[in-house]
Write an enzyme that holds these catalytic residues in place. Structure first.
Site, PDB file in Angstrom:
ATOM      1  N   TRP A  61       0.830  -1.211   0.000  1.00 21.87           N
ATOM      2  CA  TRP A  61       0.000   0.000   0.000  1.00 21.87           C
ATOM      3  C   TRP A  61       0.861   1.257   0.000  1.00 21.87           C
ATOM      4  CZ3 TRP A  61      -5.216  -0.086   3.075  1.00 21.87           C
ATOM      5  CH2 TRP A  61      -6.058  -1.058   2.493  1.00 21.87           C
ATOM      6  N   LYS A  63      -9.484  -2.174   6.918  1.00 20.57           N
ATOM      7  CA  LYS A  63      -9.881  -3.565   6.668  1.00 20.57           C
ATOM      8  C   LYS A  63     -10.830  -4.054   7.760  1.00 20.57           C
ATOM      9  CE  LYS A  63      -6.928  -6.799   5.365  1.00 20.57           C
ATOM     10  NZ  LYS A  63      -5.784  -7.755   5.439  1.00 20.57           N
TER      11      LYS A  63
END
Length: 207
Positions: A65, A162
């Site tokens: 990421w 998440k």
């Protein structure tokens, strides 16, 4: 579960993993992890990352990421990556190694109070395989991430975290909606269909 069954499940996972399109592409293009594609999909859908932005990446290891974000915000921007595991250097990314439950690490993150445009968290607990236990673990990580986002994000900032499809998810969606104008769930195509993984996208932090 018998040892044979565990071995067969493990062998099947390894076979699926090494033959996975996203895994192969990641290795070929040195992207560090297949999670790069998940964030790319989220960004494409919401047009999140722009040149010059300041971003915090929680649970950054191995760097998929962070590598994606620095490619979007450029060296005029700022990426602060945080993880307990050591992460190899990514040019332009500032890495903080440590546990966000520790006061000194948390204080380093909170020193960016009201200066961050986007906070992303791909943190995941050690999976036990027991759904109820794993749900409690991921909710704890969501709670920590949300509390940090409330302190560091600028007004109209963005929070991506998440989650697992399961108990208490609706409760935390409602809680996040107290602080952001638009909140929804999104499962990227690059996320394995067998996984309960899903992402909470929270747009535009309220004043």
């Amino acid at each position: 579960m018998s040892n044979n069954k565990k071995f067969n499940n493990s062998s099947q996972w390894i076979h699926n993993h090494i033959n996975d399109f996203y895994v192969k592409y990641s290795y070929k293009n040195k992207l560090r992890s297949r999670s790069w594609f998940k964030l790319k999909e989220i960004d494409k859908k919401n047009n999140i990352f722009k040149s010059g932005m300041k971003v915090i990446d929680l649970g950054s290891f191995p760097g998929g990421w962070s590598k994606y974000v620095i490619s979007k915000v450029g060296f005029k921007g700022l990426v602060i990556a945080v993880d307990k595991k050591f992460m190899n250097v990514i040019k332009g990314v500032n890495f903080i190694q440590g546990d966000i439950n520790k006061k000194d690490i948390l204080n380093k993150i909170l020193s960016f109070k009201k200066k961050i445009h986007v906070l992303i968290s791909d943190m995941s607990p050690n999976i036990s395989g027991i759904k109820f236990v794993d749900d409690i673990k991921i909710i704890k990580l969501i709670k920590i991430s949300l509390n940090i986002s409330k302190k560091v994000l600028l007004k109209k900032g963005i929070f991506i975290v998440k989650a697992f499809q399961g108990i208490k998810l609706d409760y935390y969606i409602k809680k996040i909606k107290l602080f952001f104008l638009k909140v929804y769930l999104y499962k990227p195509n690059s996320s394995r269909s067998s996984s309960r993984e899903i992402y909470i996208i929270a747009i535009s932090k309220k004043k």
